[in-house]
Design an enzyme around this catalytic site. Structure first.
Site, PDB file in Angstrom:
ATOM      1  N   LYS A  88       0.513  -0.994  -0.523  1.00  9.51           N
ATOM      2  CA  LYS A  88       0.112   0.033  -0.219  1.00  9.51           C
ATOM      3  C   LYS A  88       1.121   1.103   0.125  1.00  9.51           C
ATOM      4  O   LYS A  88       0.813   2.214  -0.454  1.00  9.51           O
ATOM      5  CB  LYS A  88      -0.983  -0.122   1.053  1.00  9.51           C
ATOM      6  N   GLU A 134       0.859   6.884  -6.298  1.00  8.55           N
ATOM      7  CA  GLU A 134      -0.331   7.901  -6.074  1.00  8.55           C
ATOM      8  C   GLU A 134      -0.135   9.178  -6.010  1.00  8.55           C
ATOM      9  O   GLU A 134      -0.269  10.477  -7.530  1.00  8.55           O
ATOM     10  CB  GLU A 134      -0.915   7.855  -5.029  1.00  8.55           C
TER      11      GLU A 134
HETATM   12  N1  LIG Z   1      -9.378   8.717   3.919  1.00 10.63           N
HETATM   13  C1  LIG Z   1      -9.124   7.465   2.994  1.00 10.63           C
HETATM   14  O1  LIG Z   1      -8.480   7.774   1.668  1.00 10.63           O
HETATM   15  C2  LIG Z   1      -7.808   6.496   3.619  1.00 10.63           C
HETATM   16  C3  LIG Z   1      -7.756   6.664   4.541  1.00 10.63           C
HETATM   17  N2  LIG Z   1      -6.508   5.574   4.711  1.00 10.63           N
HETATM   18  C4  LIG Z   1      -6.494   5.059   5.369  1.00 10.63           C
HETATM   19  O2  LIG Z   1      -7.585   4.479   7.108  1.00 10.63           O
HETATM   20  C5  LIG Z   1      -7.782   4.862   8.327  1.00 10.63           C
HETATM   21  C6  LIG Z   1      -8.590   5.428   8.972  1.00 10.63           C
HETATM   22  O3  LIG Z   1      -9.050   6.810   7.772  1.00 10.63           O
HETATM   23  P1  LIG Z   1     -10.289   7.666   7.645  1.00 10.63           P
HETATM   24  O4  LIG Z   1     -11.366   6.566   8.073  1.00 10.63           O
HETATM   25  O5  LIG Z   1     -10.161   8.209   6.480  1.00 10.63           O
HETATM   26  O6  LIG Z   1     -10.011   8.614   8.782  1.00 10.63           O
HETATM   27  P2  LIG Z   1     -10.648   9.322   9.836  1.00 10.63           P
HETATM   28  O7  LIG Z   1     -10.642  10.720  10.605  1.00 10.63           O
HETATM   29  O8  LIG Z   1     -12.361   9.548   8.540  1.00 10.63           O
HETATM   30  O9  LIG Z   1     -11.712   8.274  11.148  1.00 10.63           O
HETATM   31  C7  LIG Z   1     -10.912   7.765  11.767  1.00 10.63           C
HETATM   32  C8  LIG Z   1     -12.189   7.232  12.725  1.00 10.63           C
HETATM   33  O10 LIG Z   1     -11.469   6.363  13.824  1.00 10.63           O
HETATM   34  C9  LIG Z   1     -11.467   7.372  15.090  1.00 10.63           C
HETATM   35  N3  LIG Z   1     -10.625   7.518  16.170  1.00 10.63           N
HETATM   36  C10 LIG Z   1      -9.635   7.625  16.521  1.00 10.63           C
HETATM   37  N4  LIG Z   1      -8.924   6.868  17.297  1.00 10.63           N
HETATM   38  C11 LIG Z   1      -9.766   6.250  17.802  1.00 10.63           C
HETATM   39  C12 LIG Z   1      -9.736   5.148  18.705  1.00 10.63           C
HETATM   40  N5  LIG Z   1      -8.575   5.252  19.925  1.00 10.63           N
HETATM   41  N6  LIG Z   1     -10.850   4.358  19.197  1.00 10.63           N
HETATM   42  C13 LIG Z   1     -11.572   4.472  18.615  1.00 10.63           C
HETATM   43  N7  LIG Z   1     -11.684   5.770  17.434  1.00 10.63           N
HETATM   44  C14 LIG Z   1     -10.528   6.192  17.026  1.00 10.63           C
HETATM   45  C15 LIG Z   1     -12.194   8.572  14.757  1.00 10.63           C
HETATM   46  O11 LIG Z   1     -13.215   9.309  15.658  1.00 10.63           O
HETATM   47  C16 LIG Z   1     -12.564   8.894  13.144  1.00 10.63           C
HETATM   48  O12 LIG Z   1     -13.891   8.779  13.411  1.00 10.63           O
HETATM   49  C17 LIG Z   1      -6.330   5.631   8.272  1.00 10.63           C
HETATM   50  O13 LIG Z   1      -5.336   4.910   9.019  1.00 10.63           O
HETATM   51  C18 LIG Z   1      -6.497   6.343   7.334  1.00 10.63           C
HETATM   52  O14 LIG Z   1      -4.912   6.927   6.667  1.00 10.63           O
HETATM   53  C19 LIG Z   1      -6.720   4.069   3.976  1.00 10.63           C
HETATM   54  C20 LIG Z   1      -7.012   4.342   2.799  1.00 10.63           C
HETATM   55  C21 LIG Z   1      -7.653   5.496   2.186  1.00 10.63           C
HETATM   56  O1  LIG Z   2      -4.089   5.688   1.086  1.00  9.29           O
HETATM   57  C1  LIG Z   2      -5.366   6.828   0.411  1.00  9.29           C
HETATM   58  C2  LIG Z   2      -5.725   6.963  -1.126  1.00  9.29           C
HETATM   59  O2  LIG Z   2      -4.753   6.160  -1.288  1.00  9.29           O
HETATM   60  C3  LIG Z   2      -5.200   7.811   1.793  1.00  9.29           C
HETATM   61  O3  LIG Z   2      -6.111   9.244   1.004  1.00  9.29           O
HETATM   62  C4  LIG Z   2      -3.700   8.802   2.138  1.00  9.29           C
HETATM   63  O4  LIG Z   2      -4.959   9.837   3.039  1.00  9.29           O
HETATM   64  C5  LIG Z   2      -3.545   9.516   1.109  1.00  9.29           C
HETATM   65  O5  LIG Z   2      -2.542   9.724   1.278  1.00  9.29           O
HETATM   66  P1  LIG Z   2      -1.415  11.162   1.608  1.00  9.29           P
HETATM   67  O6  LIG Z   2      -3.081  11.439   2.767  1.00  9.29           O
HETATM   68  O7  LIG Z   2      -0.283  11.434   2.176  1.00  9.29           O
HETATM   69  O8  LIG Z   2      -1.918  12.111   0.596  1.00  9.29           O
END
Ligand SMILES: NC(=O)C1=CN([C@@H]2O[C@H](COP(=O)(O)OP(=O)(O)OC[C@H]3O[C@@H](n4cnc5c(N)ncnc54)[C@H](O)[C@@H]3O)[C@@H](O)[C@H]2O)C=CC1
Ligand SMILES: O=C(CO)[C@H](O)[C@H](O)COP(=O)(O)O
Length: 316
Positions: free
Chosen positions: A167, A174
């Site tokens: 990833k 990306e």
């Molecule tokens: N947004 C994206 O495009 C992508 C994100 N990711 C990864 O997925 C993970 C989540 O990302 P998102 O959903 O975008 O973030 P987000 O900020 O939208 O959601 C994170 C959630 O986790 C909760 N949270 C944080 N700490 C916590 C804890 N200790 N216990 C319980 N809940 C907790 C928050 O309240 C929030 O609802 C991250 O590791 C991110 O890097 C992976 C692929 C794509």
């Molecule tokens: O994993 C992802 C997309 O594939 C997340 O959107 C990630 O947050 C993107 O990386 P950056 O925040 O460093 O732009």
């Protein structure tokens, strides 16, 4: 495909939609988020109590300290035979530590790189999986429901850490692709030669070598704001790009495009460039070349003999 029970920790942009996609596929999902508005249970301990052993708990919280703290708690709360999945964008070197920590209590660990963003609920999530074959095999009904329809969108990439390493490289790519599209857009906008810039990007969506989902999203962004006038040229990063570059340095692999894309983001956060001030100062020192003052005027170097405004560059 058999329905399973799963706990999902972190119900934000990713975990919330993934829980919903799993429910639509018939799985029993119990969600926990520290935000009580989106949580099905009031604590991580209650989540664990609600699940039947052997349990599967998917962690989808921000990488780094929140993920580490959650895995520490799960290590205390879960039982031998349970499995923890880290689906966040964690550093691949954290995975071995988590696998060892959980493994000491006979709790399994699988790392999954997830791609698909906020579109995953409808399109499915591409999954890059690291872990031993037994644990991965037990999770297949979950993976089958999350992944996009069709043959692609899933790889058992290797042992623990391989999912997040895959990833990380995906995200490095990306960065490079986005930067190339962005630079092409800037050049088109900076000249009057192509009079329909959004139209050019639209035309490239079909039949071209560079057609792609990122191009589709670029066209969508220009549909919403044709010259991106509502945005500031400022881009954050959340780790994967720098880790890609760090891994490349560790292995002496040249990544000029991805590295440049990462540095472009750092540059975007500077109101002014200290390094370019120094370049201007040195040009002025050695060549008497004009500098731009903070008031925005071109000035001659104070001590340089014959300093003047730089003539236009003849590129031909
Ligand atoms: N947004 C994206 O495009 C992508 C994100 N990711 C990864 O997925 C993970 C989540 O990302 P998102 O959903 O975008 O973030 P987000 O900020 O939208 O959601 C994170 C959630 O986790 C909760 N949270 C944080 N700490 C916590 C804890 N200790 N216990 C319980 N809940 C907790 C928050 O309240 C929030 O609802 C991250 O590791 C991110 O890097 C992976 C692929 C794509
Ligand atoms: O994993 C992802 C997309 O594939 C997340 O959107 C990630 O947050 C993107 O990386 P950056 O925040 O460093 O732009």
């Amino acid at each position: 495909m058999a329905a399973m029970q799963i706990g999902m920790i972190g119900l934000g942009k990713m975990g919330g939609n993934m829980a919903e996609r799993l429910r639509r596929a018939g799985h029993d999902v119990v969600g926990y988020d520290r935000n009580p508005e989106s949580s099905d249970v009031s604590s991580l301990d209650e989540l664990v109590q609600r699940l039947q052993a052997p349990r599967v708990v998917w962690v989808m919280v921000p990488a780094g300290a929140p993920t580490r703290a959650t895995i520490d708690q799960l290590c205390e709360a879960l039982s031998p035979g349970d499995i923890v999945v880290d689906g966040g964008n964690s550093h691949y070197l954290d995975d071995k530590k988590h696998a060892d920590q959980l493994g000491a209590r006979d709790i399994g660990f699988v790392d999954v790189g997830v791609s698909g963003g906020v579109w995953g609920l409808q399109n499915g999530y591409a999954l890059m999986v690291g872990g031993d074959a037994d644990a991965v095999g037990r999770l297949m009904p979950i993976f089958e429901s999350l992944k996009p329809e069709g043959e692609d969108g899933f790889v058992h990439a290797g042992t623990v850490g391989a999912g997040h390493f895959a990833k990380m490289v995906h995200n490095g790519i990306e960065y490079g692709i986005m930067q190339a599209f962005a630079e092409g857009w800037e050049l088109l906008e900076a000249t009057d030669i192509v009079t329909d810039v959004p139209g050019a990007f639209k035309s490239w969506r079909t039949g071209t070598v560079i057609r792609s989902w990122l191009l589709d999203l670029l066209v969508r962004a220009l549909d919403q704001d044709p010259d991106l006038s509502e945005l500031k040229g400022y881009a954050e990063d959340s780790g994967e790009g720098r880790w890609t570059v760090q891994a490349a340095v560790d292995h002496a692999v040249p990544l000029p495009a991805i590295t440049a894309a990462l540095y472009a983001r750092f540059s975007s956060r500077q109101e002014d460039s200290p390094a370019m001030k120094m370049v201007a100062a040195l040009r002025n020192q050695f060549g008497g070349h004009a500098v731009a003052s903070v008031e925005g005027q071109h000035t001659k170097g104070a001590d340089a003999p014959g300093a003047d405004v730089t003539p236009p560059i003849d590129g031909h």
